[in-house]
Design an enzyme around this catalytic site. Structure first.
Site, short mmCIF file in Angstrom:
data_model
loop_
_atom_site.label_atom_id
_atom_site.label_comp_id
_atom_site.label_asym_id
_atom_site.label_seq_id
_atom_site.Cartn_x
_atom_site.Cartn_y
_atom_site.Cartn_z
N TRP A 118 0.83 -1.22 0.00
CA TRP A 118 0.00 0.00 0.00
C TRP A 118 0.86 1.26 0.00
O TRP A 118 1.76 1.40 0.83
CB TRP A 118 -0.91 0.05 1.21
CG TRP A 118 -1.92 -1.04 1.40
CD1 TRP A 118 -2.53 -1.36 2.59
CD2 TRP A 118 -2.52 -1.92 0.43
NE1 TRP A 118 -3.44 -2.37 2.41
CE2 TRP A 118 -3.45 -2.74 1.09
CE3 TRP A 118 -2.36 -2.10 -0.95
CZ2 TRP A 118 -4.21 -3.72 0.45
CZ3 TRP A 118 -3.12 -3.08 -1.60
CH2 TRP A 118 -4.02 -3.87 -0.91
N ASN B 81 -7.87 -0.87 -4.46
CA ASN B 81 -7.99 -2.27 -4.06
C ASN B 81 -9.45 -2.72 -4.01
O ASN B 81 -10.24 -2.16 -3.25
CB ASN B 81 -7.35 -2.47 -2.69
CG ASN B 81 -7.50 -3.89 -2.18
OD1 ASN B 81 -7.22 -4.84 -2.92
ND2 ASN B 81 -7.94 -4.05 -0.95
N GLU B 82 -9.79 -3.69 -4.86
CA GLU B 82 -11.10 -4.35 -4.86
C GLU B 82 -12.29 -3.41 -5.00
O GLU B 82 -13.21 -3.43 -4.17
CB GLU B 82 -11.25 -5.23 -3.61
CG GLU B 82 -10.14 -6.28 -3.50
CD GLU B 82 -10.44 -7.41 -2.52
OE1 GLU B 82 -11.24 -7.20 -1.60
OE2 GLU B 82 -9.86 -8.50 -2.69
N TYR C 66 -10.17 -16.17 -3.95
CA TYR C 66 -10.48 -16.51 -2.56
C TYR C 66 -11.59 -17.55 -2.46
O TYR C 66 -12.69 -17.25 -2.01
CB TYR C 66 -10.89 -15.24 -1.79
CG TYR C 66 -9.70 -14.35 -1.48
CD1 TYR C 66 -8.76 -14.75 -0.53
CD2 TYR C 66 -9.51 -13.16 -2.15
CE1 TYR C 66 -7.66 -13.96 -0.26
CE2 TYR C 66 -8.40 -12.36 -1.88
CZ TYR C 66 -7.49 -12.77 -0.93
OH TYR C 66 -6.39 -12.00 -0.65
N GLU D 169 -3.87 -11.20 -6.00
CA GLU D 169 -4.06 -11.75 -4.65
C GLU D 169 -4.61 -13.15 -4.80
O GLU D 169 -5.59 -13.36 -5.51
CB GLU D 169 -5.10 -10.96 -3.83
CG GLU D 169 -4.62 -9.65 -3.27
CD GLU D 169 -5.66 -9.00 -2.32
OE1 GLU D 169 -6.52 -9.72 -1.76
OE2 GLU D 169 -5.60 -7.77 -2.17
N TRP E 258 -1.28 -13.77 -1.36
CA TRP E 258 -1.76 -13.01 -0.22
C TRP E 258 -1.66 -13.92 0.98
O TRP E 258 -2.37 -14.89 1.02
CB TRP E 258 -3.21 -12.53 -0.40
CG TRP E 258 -3.63 -11.70 0.78
CD1 TRP E 258 -4.14 -12.15 1.96
CD2 TRP E 258 -3.53 -10.27 0.89
NE1 TRP E 258 -4.36 -11.09 2.80
CE2 TRP E 258 -4.00 -9.93 2.18
CE3 TRP E 258 -3.07 -9.25 0.04
CZ2 TRP E 258 -4.03 -8.60 2.63
CZ3 TRP E 258 -3.12 -7.95 0.49
CH2 TRP E 258 -3.60 -7.64 1.78
#
Ligand SMILES: *[C@@H]1O[C@H](CO)[C@@H](O)[C@H](O)[C@H]1NC(C)=O
Ligand SMILES: *[C@@H]1O[C@H](CO)[C@@H](O)[C@H](O)[C@H]1NC(C)=O
Ligand SMILES: *[C@@H]1O[C@H](CO)[C@@H](O)[C@H](O)[C@H]1NC(C)=O
Length: 427
Positions: A95, A211-212, A292, A332, A374
């Site tokens: 980040w 992010n996302e 994920y 990720e 990740w």
């Protein structure tokens, strides 16, 4: 020559891999030995670095800037980057934002903490020293480290916010201006250690806009797409050196009806994002996808999850090859240690599923451009962990798996793969 030497050095692990390549090709620059520091470029579906195709094996350590602020925690940054380099990893995603939280980089709109900026300077200088490139995230859709919620709060507190909805981050003109101020400040920051402006620093692999991103208040996707076009164009108006990606999770949206069945569920198509449409944006150089399965499927067995993971990864690489003609990065991927009957070998199997598909794609000059675990930590950082983080050198099978992937991707880059079928001998 390859096959012969390969047979002399069968699967002996990392040290022998380096030794083998070093001995056989001692006059070639090899990335375990010498950092490469040109800008990463893109041509079609592939990344290029110093004139040769570049495939990424890398990782996430979101905490580098935060840990570089204070002296007691600073050694963790060096330890992590050094360890990454030892594993042949080339890119770390981290980040470059902290909006209003503890150790904030941006304290309030347009006000920055020099102490934290210097920490980011250090992270970049340290990465350069170890031959690691950084994929720097610019804001969070989630609340950690401030995120869009903080921007909305700032606008609300200053009495100029149009709405208290978190999604006003995307459509409120005042908030868009806040974010542009932040972008300009970061991109033109002159590193106090190296003297190089961030926008001119090849240590930075690429920028990641957010992010996302999700904008659930507009499932049509128009609001998010409009924001992407404006912000990506703005980044490019300041920095033409670096590649830019979005930070998407990779879900297909309503403009990609033929792909909706690949999503992990119907819920994923109404989040206001759309992998194909968003990634097509001309100022976005490569795509990003997250993986994920443990969040997406609560009751599946491992083999079902892995089957889905294959489908998800292959689907996005196909998009990169045929529709988008851009590299596809899996920025990720994580496997939860809170799964029922969790065993670390299951996580290895998950990593390997992804690695193998990327390797196969890379070998055919396809769009599968790399993957970032990740997440990695060093010892003693429990409070920074979630259920996905590992200290990669704590389990030798995992360490070896990751390092072999680095080695194999480097071999493709170095032209050491002659034909299908004999690559296994390389490391
Ligand atoms: C990109 O790749 C194509 C096909 O290999 C090649 O013809 C072209 O010169 C390359 N462009 C650049 C800018 O390197
Ligand atoms: C904005 O997001 C935060 C964090 O998810 C949440 O706590 C808050 O309720 C949201 N605000 C609105 C107005 O929905
Ligand atoms: C991949 O690209 C390289 C360099 O452009 C070329 O030499 C090689 O033949 C290509 N491989 C395949 C499988 O297309």
């Amino acid at each position: 020559m390859m096959a012969g030497n390969g047979l002399l050095y069968p699967v002996l692990g990392f040290a022998s891999c380096v030794a083998f390549i070093y001995m056989s090709f001692g006059n070639l620059r090899f990335h375990f030995e010498e950092p490469k520091m040109g800008f990463v470029e893109r041509n079609g579906t592939q990344f290029f670095l110093d004139g040769r195709a570049f495939y990424v094996n890398g990782w996430n350590s979101y905490w580098l800037m935060d840990q570089a602020v204070e002296e007691f925690s600073r050694p963790r940054v060096r330890a992590m980057l050094q360890a990454g380099a030892k594993m042949g990893l080339t890119v770390c995603r981290t980040w470059a934002f902290n909006d209003g939280a503890y150790h904030a980089l941006q304290i309030s709109p347009g006000r920055f903490d020099e102490r934290v900026f210097k920490a980011l300077d250090r992270v970049i200088a340290e990465a350069q020293r170890h031959g690691i490139k950084l994929l720097l995230g610019l804001v969070n859709n989630l609340q950690a480290f401030g995120g869009k919620t903080q921007y909305v709060k700032w606008a609300w507190e200053e009495g100029i916010g149009l709405s208290s909805s978190n999604d006003s981050f995307f459509f409120d003109p005042s908030i868009r201006n806040y974010f542009k101020t932040y972008l300009k400040t970061v991109l033109t920051r002159k590193n106090t250690i190296t003297g190089v402006e961030y926008r001119n620093d090849p240590t930075i692999f690429a920028w990641e806009l957010i992010n996302e991103p999700r904008c659930i208040s507009d499932a049509s996707g128009d609001t998010l797409q409009d924001w992407i076009e404006e912000m990506a164009g703005f980044v490019k108006s300041i920095d033409r050196n670096h590649l830019l990606t979005l930070g998407l999770e990779g879900f297909y949206g309503p403009k990609s009806p033929e792909k909706l069945s690949v999503n992990p569920g119907e819920w994923a198509s109404v989040l206001g994002s759309d992998f194909i449409r968003n990634s097509k944006t001309s100022t976005i150089d490569f795509t990003s996808v997250h993986i994920y399965p443990d969040h997406w499927f609560l009751d599946q067995e491992l083999d079902e999850k892995l089957k889905y993971v294959s489908k998800w990864v292959i689907s996005h690489i196909d998009d990169g090859n045929t529709v988008l003609k851009k590299p596809v990065m899996f920025t990720e991927f994580g496997f939860s240690n809170t799964n029922k009957n969790f065993e670390p070998s299951q996580r290895d199997a998950f990593y390997k599923t992804i690695y193998d598909i990327i390797y196969e794609s890379a070998r055919k000059n396809g769009s599968g451009a790399g993957a970032l675990v990740w997440q990695f930590l060093v010892g003693g950082m429990e409070e920074y962990n979630d259920d996905f983080g590992i200290v990669p050198w704590e389990r030798s099978a995992t360490f070896k798996l990751i390092t072999e992937q680095s080695c194999q991707l480097a071999a493709i880059r170095n032209g050491l793969v002659k034909s299908k079928g004999n690559s296994e001998e390389l490391c």
